[in-house]
Design a protein around this motif. Structure first.
Motif, PDB file in Angstrom:
ATOM      1  N   ALA A  45       0.860  -1.178   0.000  1.00 19.79           N
ATOM      2  CA  ALA A  45       0.000   0.000   0.000  1.00 19.79           C
ATOM      3  C   ALA A  45       0.896   1.227   0.000  1.00 19.79           C
ATOM      4  O   ALA A  45       2.062   1.166   0.373  1.00 19.79           O
ATOM      5  CB  ALA A  45      -0.897   0.006   1.239  1.00 19.79           C
ATOM      6  N   ALA A  46       0.347   2.351  -0.404  1.00 20.00           N
ATOM      7  CA  ALA A  46       1.119   3.591  -0.435  1.00 20.00           C
ATOM      8  C   ALA A  46       1.519   3.987   0.971  1.00 20.00           C
ATOM      9  O   ALA A  46       0.756   3.818   1.916  1.00 20.00           O
ATOM     10  CB  ALA A  46       0.283   4.690  -1.070  1.00 20.00           C
ATOM     11  N   GLY A  47       2.728   4.515   1.105  1.00 20.82           N
ATOM     12  CA  GLY A  47       3.174   5.052   2.382  1.00 20.82           C
ATOM     13  C   GLY A  47       2.414   6.341   2.684  1.00 20.82           C
ATOM     14  O   GLY A  47       1.649   6.850   1.867  1.00 20.82           O
ATOM     15  N   PHE A  48       2.638   6.892   3.846  1.00 26.04           N
ATOM     16  CA  PHE A  48       1.910   8.073   4.297  1.00 26.04           C
ATOM     17  C   PHE A  48       2.907   9.076   4.856  1.00 26.04           C
ATOM     18  O   PHE A  48       3.783   8.710   5.632  1.00 26.04           O
ATOM     19  CB  PHE A  48       0.889   7.657   5.366  1.00 26.04           C
ATOM     20  CG  PHE A  48       0.082   8.784   5.913  1.00 26.04           C
ATOM     21  CD1 PHE A  48      -0.805   9.480   5.116  1.00 26.04           C
ATOM     22  CD2 PHE A  48       0.218   9.159   7.239  1.00 26.04           C
ATOM     23  CE1 PHE A  48      -1.549  10.532   5.623  1.00 26.04           C
ATOM     24  CE2 PHE A  48      -0.521  10.205   7.753  1.00 26.04           C
ATOM     25  CZ  PHE A  48      -1.403  10.898   6.949  1.00 26.04           C
ATOM     26  N   VAL A  49       2.818  10.350   4.454  1.00 29.96           N
ATOM     27  CA  VAL A  49       3.717  11.415   4.903  1.00 29.96           C
ATOM     28  C   VAL A  49       2.929  12.367   5.803  1.00 29.96           C
ATOM     29  O   VAL A  49       2.278  13.288   5.326  1.00 29.96           O
ATOM     30  CB  VAL A  49       4.310  12.188   3.702  1.00 29.96           C
ATOM     31  CG1 VAL A  49       5.281  13.254   4.179  1.00 29.96           C
ATOM     32  CG2 VAL A  49       4.978  11.243   2.720  1.00 29.96           C
ATOM     33  N   PRO A  50       2.957  12.155   7.142  1.00 34.41           N
ATOM     34  CA  PRO A  50       2.152  12.988   8.037  1.00 34.41           C
ATOM     35  C   PRO A  50       2.770  14.327   8.414  1.00 34.41           C
ATOM     36  O   PRO A  50       2.073  15.212   8.881  1.00 34.41           O
ATOM     37  CB  PRO A  50       1.991  12.119   9.273  1.00 34.41           C
ATOM     38  CG  PRO A  50       3.233  11.293   9.293  1.00 34.41           C
ATOM     39  CD  PRO A  50       3.583  11.055   7.848  1.00 34.41           C
ATOM     40  N   CYS A  51       4.097  14.499   8.228  1.00 30.04           N
ATOM     41  CA  CYS A  51       4.683  15.776   8.645  1.00 30.04           C
ATOM     42  C   CYS A  51       5.880  16.132   7.768  1.00 30.04           C
ATOM     43  O   CYS A  51       6.556  15.272   7.224  1.00 30.04           O
ATOM     44  CB  CYS A  51       5.086  15.735  10.112  1.00 30.04           C
ATOM     45  SG  CYS A  51       6.357  14.517  10.490  1.00 30.04           S
ATOM     46  N   LEU A  52       6.109  17.431   7.656  1.00 34.17           N
ATOM     47  CA  LEU A  52       7.224  17.979   6.883  1.00 34.17           C
ATOM     48  C   LEU A  52       7.903  19.052   7.714  1.00 34.17           C
ATOM     49  O   LEU A  52       7.237  19.803   8.429  1.00 34.17           O
ATOM     50  CB  LEU A  52       6.706  18.648   5.600  1.00 34.17           C
ATOM     51  CG  LEU A  52       5.916  17.786   4.633  1.00 34.17           C
ATOM     52  CD1 LEU A  52       5.251  18.660   3.584  1.00 34.17           C
ATOM     53  CD2 LEU A  52       6.833  16.779   3.976  1.00 34.17           C
ATOM     54  N   THR A  53       9.230  19.147   7.608  1.00 41.60           N
ATOM     55  CA  THR A  53       9.958  20.227   8.263  1.00 41.60           C
ATOM     56  C   THR A  53      11.248  20.485   7.491  1.00 41.60           C
ATOM     57  O   THR A  53      11.759  19.596   6.822  1.00 41.60           O
ATOM     58  CB  THR A  53      10.251  19.905   9.748  1.00 41.60           C
ATOM     59  OG1 THR A  53      10.727  21.072  10.391  1.00 41.60           O
ATOM     60  CG2 THR A  53      11.232  18.779   9.903  1.00 41.60           C
ATOM     61  N   TRP A  54      11.735  21.690   7.565  1.00 42.34           N
ATOM     62  CA  TRP A  54      12.977  22.072   6.896  1.00 42.34           C
ATOM     63  C   TRP A  54      14.094  22.201   7.930  1.00 42.34           C
ATOM     64  O   TRP A  54      13.872  22.657   9.042  1.00 42.34           O
ATOM     65  CB  TRP A  54      12.814  23.420   6.195  1.00 42.34           C
ATOM     66  CG  TRP A  54      11.870  23.394   5.040  1.00 42.34           C
ATOM     67  CD1 TRP A  54      10.511  23.547   5.102  1.00 42.34           C
ATOM     68  CD2 TRP A  54      12.190  23.194   3.673  1.00 42.34           C
ATOM     69  NE1 TRP A  54       9.982  23.471   3.849  1.00 42.34           N
ATOM     70  CE2 TRP A  54      10.981  23.252   2.944  1.00 42.34           C
ATOM     71  CE3 TRP A  54      13.379  22.981   2.976  1.00 42.34           C
ATOM     72  CZ2 TRP A  54      10.937  23.110   1.560  1.00 42.34           C
ATOM     73  CZ3 TRP A  54      13.318  22.838   1.594  1.00 42.34           C
ATOM     74  CH2 TRP A  54      12.121  22.903   0.904  1.00 42.34           C
ATOM     75  N   THR A  55      15.329  21.820   7.536  1.00 46.70           N
ATOM     76  CA  THR A  55      16.489  22.046   8.390  1.00 46.70           C
ATOM     77  C   THR A  55      16.960  23.479   8.177  1.00 46.70           C
ATOM     78  O   THR A  55      16.723  24.061   7.119  1.00 46.70           O
ATOM     79  CB  THR A  55      17.628  21.066   8.067  1.00 46.70           C
ATOM     80  OG1 THR A  55      18.075  21.290   6.730  1.00 46.70           O
ATOM     81  CG2 THR A  55      17.195  19.626   8.265  1.00 46.70           C
TER      82      THR A  55
END
Length: 70
Positions: A45-55
């Motif tokens: 099944a497709a993975g899931f990306v719950p959060c994003l952040t930049w360094t």
């Protein structure tokens, strides 16, 4: 949605995909699809990306990825 520290890029998650856009004209810079994960019985099944952040420096986008059954 996550804005880069220099405000040049915007990352947008649709759940299983992340698009990085140029903040000035909203043109697509890159796209990332979360890897498929095995959820049992051999059916990925497709993975899931719950959060994003930049360094801070150098600016890099970090995407948290988890599978649907966690």
């Amino acid at each position: 949605v996550s804005v880069s520290p220099d405000r040049r890029f915007v990352a947008v998650s649709t759940g299983s995909e992340v698009a990085v856009l140029d903040a000035a004209d909203l043109g697509e810079v890159s796209r990332y699809r979360a890897p498929s994960v095995d959820i049992g019985q051999g059916s990925p099944a497709a993975g899931f990306v719950p959060c994003l952040t930049w360094t801070p420096e150098p600016h890099r986008l970090l995407a948290c990825v988890r599978d649907e059954d966690e």
